[in-house]
Design an enzyme around this catalytic site. Structure first.
Site, PDB file in Angstrom:
ATOM      1  N   TYR A 136     -52.633 -75.050 -15.893  1.00 33.10           N
ATOM      2  CA  TYR A 136     -53.222 -75.514 -14.641  1.00 33.10           C
ATOM      3  C   TYR A 136     -54.652 -75.991 -14.839  1.00 33.10           C
ATOM      4  CZ  TYR A 136     -55.985 -71.188 -13.843  1.00 33.10           C
ATOM      5  OH  TYR A 136     -56.887 -70.156 -13.923  1.00 33.10           O
ATOM      6  N   ARG A 185     -59.482 -81.148 -20.880  1.00 28.61           N
ATOM      7  CA  ARG A 185     -59.081 -79.743 -21.032  1.00 28.61           C
ATOM      8  C   ARG A 185     -57.600 -79.568 -20.696  1.00 28.61           C
ATOM      9  NH1 ARG A 185     -62.327 -75.160 -17.784  1.00 28.61           N
ATOM     10  NH2 ARG A 185     -61.168 -76.065 -16.040  1.00 28.61           N
ATOM     11  N   ARG A 187     -32.065 -69.930 -17.769  1.00 28.61           N
ATOM     12  CA  ARG A 187     -33.050 -69.012 -18.331  1.00 28.61           C
ATOM     13  C   ARG A 187     -32.802 -68.743 -19.812  1.00 28.61           C
ATOM     14  NH1 ARG A 187     -34.137 -63.835 -19.704  1.00 28.61           N
ATOM     15  NH2 ARG A 187     -36.320 -63.203 -19.429  1.00 28.61           N
ATOM     16  N   HIS A 224     -35.623 -68.190 -23.337  1.00 30.82           N
ATOM     17  CA  HIS A 224     -37.033 -68.284 -23.746  1.00 30.82           C
ATOM     18  C   HIS A 224     -37.330 -69.602 -24.460  1.00 30.82           C
ATOM     19  CE1 HIS A 224     -36.871 -64.070 -22.731  1.00 30.82           C
ATOM     20  NE2 HIS A 224     -38.156 -63.892 -23.029  1.00 30.82           N
ATOM     21  N   LYS A 251     -55.578 -72.931 -20.482  1.00 31.94           N
ATOM     22  CA  LYS A 251     -55.631 -72.599 -19.057  1.00 31.94           C
ATOM     23  C   LYS A 251     -54.191 -72.387 -18.586  1.00 31.94           C
ATOM     24  CE  LYS A 251     -58.524 -73.706 -15.043  1.00 31.94           C
ATOM     25  NZ  LYS A 251     -59.095 -72.387 -14.819  1.00 31.94           N
ATOM     26  N   GLU A 305     -65.749 -63.280 -21.294  1.00 29.68           N
ATOM     27  CA  GLU A 305     -65.941 -64.026 -20.035  1.00 29.68           C
ATOM     28  C   GLU A 305     -65.571 -63.115 -18.871  1.00 29.68           C
ATOM     29  OE1 GLU A 305     -63.178 -67.349 -19.766  1.00 29.68           O
ATOM     30  OE2 GLU A 305     -61.620 -66.194 -20.786  1.00 29.68           O
ATOM     31  N   LEU A 341     -61.984 -69.233 -21.983  1.00 33.60           N
ATOM     32  CA  LEU A 341     -61.693 -70.544 -21.425  1.00 33.60           C
ATOM     33  C   LEU A 341     -62.964 -71.399 -21.503  1.00 33.60           C
ATOM     34  CD1 LEU A 341     -59.370 -72.052 -19.810  1.00 33.60           C
ATOM     35  CD2 LEU A 341     -60.977 -71.873 -17.924  1.00 33.60           C
TER      36      LEU A 341
HETATM   37  N1  PDD Z   1     -61.121 -70.271 -13.017  1.00 35.22           N
HETATM   38  N2  PDD Z   1     -62.819 -68.427 -17.422  1.00 35.22           N
HETATM   39  C1  PDD Z   1     -61.697 -68.184 -16.736  1.00 35.22           C
HETATM   40  C2  PDD Z   1     -60.771 -67.126 -17.235  1.00 35.22           C
HETATM   41  C3  PDD Z   1     -61.412 -68.913 -15.562  1.00 35.22           C
HETATM   42  O1  PDD Z   1     -60.274 -68.676 -14.886  1.00 35.22           O
HETATM   43  C4  PDD Z   1     -62.342 -69.882 -15.103  1.00 35.22           C
HETATM   44  C5  PDD Z   1     -62.119 -70.695 -13.861  1.00 35.22           C
HETATM   45  C6  PDD Z   1     -63.505 -70.109 -15.858  1.00 35.22           C
HETATM   46  C7  PDD Z   1     -64.525 -71.158 -15.465  1.00 35.22           C
HETATM   47  O2  PDD Z   1     -64.089 -72.462 -15.757  1.00 35.22           O
HETATM   48  P1  PDD Z   1     -64.587 -73.705 -14.879  1.00 35.22           P
HETATM   49  O3  PDD Z   1     -66.057 -73.713 -14.936  1.00 35.22           O
HETATM   50  O4  PDD Z   1     -63.999 -74.883 -15.564  1.00 35.22           O
HETATM   51  O5  PDD Z   1     -64.063 -73.505 -13.477  1.00 35.22           O
HETATM   52  C8  PDD Z   1     -63.704 -69.363 -17.020  1.00 35.22           C
HETATM   53  C9  PDD Z   1     -60.714 -71.094 -11.912  1.00 35.22           C
HETATM   54  C10 PDD Z   1     -61.814 -71.497 -10.984  1.00 35.22           C
HETATM   55  C11 PDD Z   1     -59.534 -70.444 -11.215  1.00 35.22           C
HETATM   56  O6  PDD Z   1     -58.670 -69.951 -11.938  1.00 35.22           O
HETATM   57  O7  PDD Z   1     -59.437 -70.491  -9.977  1.00 35.22           O
END
Ligand code: PDD
Length: 284
Positions: free
Chosen positions: A31, A50, A98, A100, A146, A179, A203
């Protein structure tokens, strides 16, 4: 609210997917979250880059060229009311029996995009900062993807909520900070901004990049390197960044004040620079 689902724009209540969608069954998808200011998608090229990295990492072909994405996203922005929105893009490996293993031959991916009103942190929160806790980073070794499979992040965020806090700062191997559950974290010590390196354990945030660019352009001393757990607990300031939260101060950590317990000078500077950047780059 109008959303996009695999080729169609439609009201959210009419957007339906199969229970056999691999996103639903396996969390097999990726996503993006893209802020939109004055109807313009923020750092769209970087978000699409990304997204491509995430898709490549899970061996899923990108269903659209960047030109197609741009058209599609602009159309969705136009079909929704708020001037400031955030786009949520969600791509799964599609609908299959289904198993994997990837479906052979490949099936059409499911592509879902929705827009929500963007509400950035209110003045009171900017003034007070937020509280956070620390917890072991128990996620996998591909946190640079992501991925929609966010169960560890969900549990880590809920741990913060259950403690009356807003975010969990994750510590890998008891040694260094990675993070937040849904954000990137910066440490400030003696006027220097410290940021963990973009590797497989976090991320690569788009907001993180903007903050580091603003620091470089404005003569703010900064270092990108592993940030040790004791540097987190002895920080003068802690900052949180994300697309929807922009830049926020963390003023309480594990029940103790961070520095003075109030948002500090680095927060004030970076928040101002970020707001100016948004205004100058996006709103004109
Ligand atoms: N999340 N790290 C993680 C694990 C995140 O889920 C996010 C953002 C960030 C920051 O990334 P960015 O600056 O590109 O938004 C770092 C989004 C906002 C979400 O999952 O809703």
């Amino acid at each position: 609210m109008t959303v996009y689902l695999s080729g169609q724009f439609l009201p959210i209540a009419e957007a339906k997917i199969s229970v056999l969608d691999r996103g639903f069954i396996f969390g097999d998808g990726v996503y993006e979250v893209i802020p939109v200011y004055s109807r313009r998608a923020f750092r769209l090229d970087e978000h699409l880059r990304r997204l491509q990295h995430s898709l490549d990492s899970i061996k899923l072909a990108n269903p659209h060229s960047n030109a197609e994405w741009t058209r599609l996203l602009n159309e969705l922005i136009a079909r929704n009311v708020p001037e400031d929105q955030y786009l949520y893009l969600h791509i799964t490996r599609g609908v299959a029996k289904r198993d994997h293993a990837f479906p052979v031959p490949p099936v059409a991916p499911t592509v879902f995009v929705m827009s929500n009103p963007l509400s950035t942190p209110p003045a009171a929160l900017l003034a007070s900062g937020i509280s956070a806790i620390t917890a072991p980073d128990n996620r996998w070794l591909r946190c640079d993807i992501k991925a929609i499979s966010l169960l560890p992040n969900v549990l880590l965020r809920q741990m913060a909520i259950d403690a009356g806090c807003a975010e969990t700062i994750m510590i890998r191997d008891g040694e260094f900070m990675t993070e937040g559950a849904a954000s990137n974290i910066f440490v400030v010590k003696n006027g220097t901004l410290l940021a963990p390196p973009k590797d497989n354990l976090m991320l690569p945030g788009i907001t993180y990049d903007v903050v580091l660019e603003l620091a470089a352009a404005n003569g703010i001393t900064h270092q990108v390197r592993k940030v040790l757990v004791r540097e987190v607990s002895n920080a003068d300031e802690l900052l949180l960044t994300s697309s929807t939260k922009e830049v926020l101060a963390i003023t309480q950590l594990d029940g103790k004040p961070v520095g003075t317990g109030k948002p500090g000078a680095m927060f004030a500077k970076l928040h101002e620079l970020y707001q100016n950047f948004k205004r100058d780059v996006m709103r004109k």
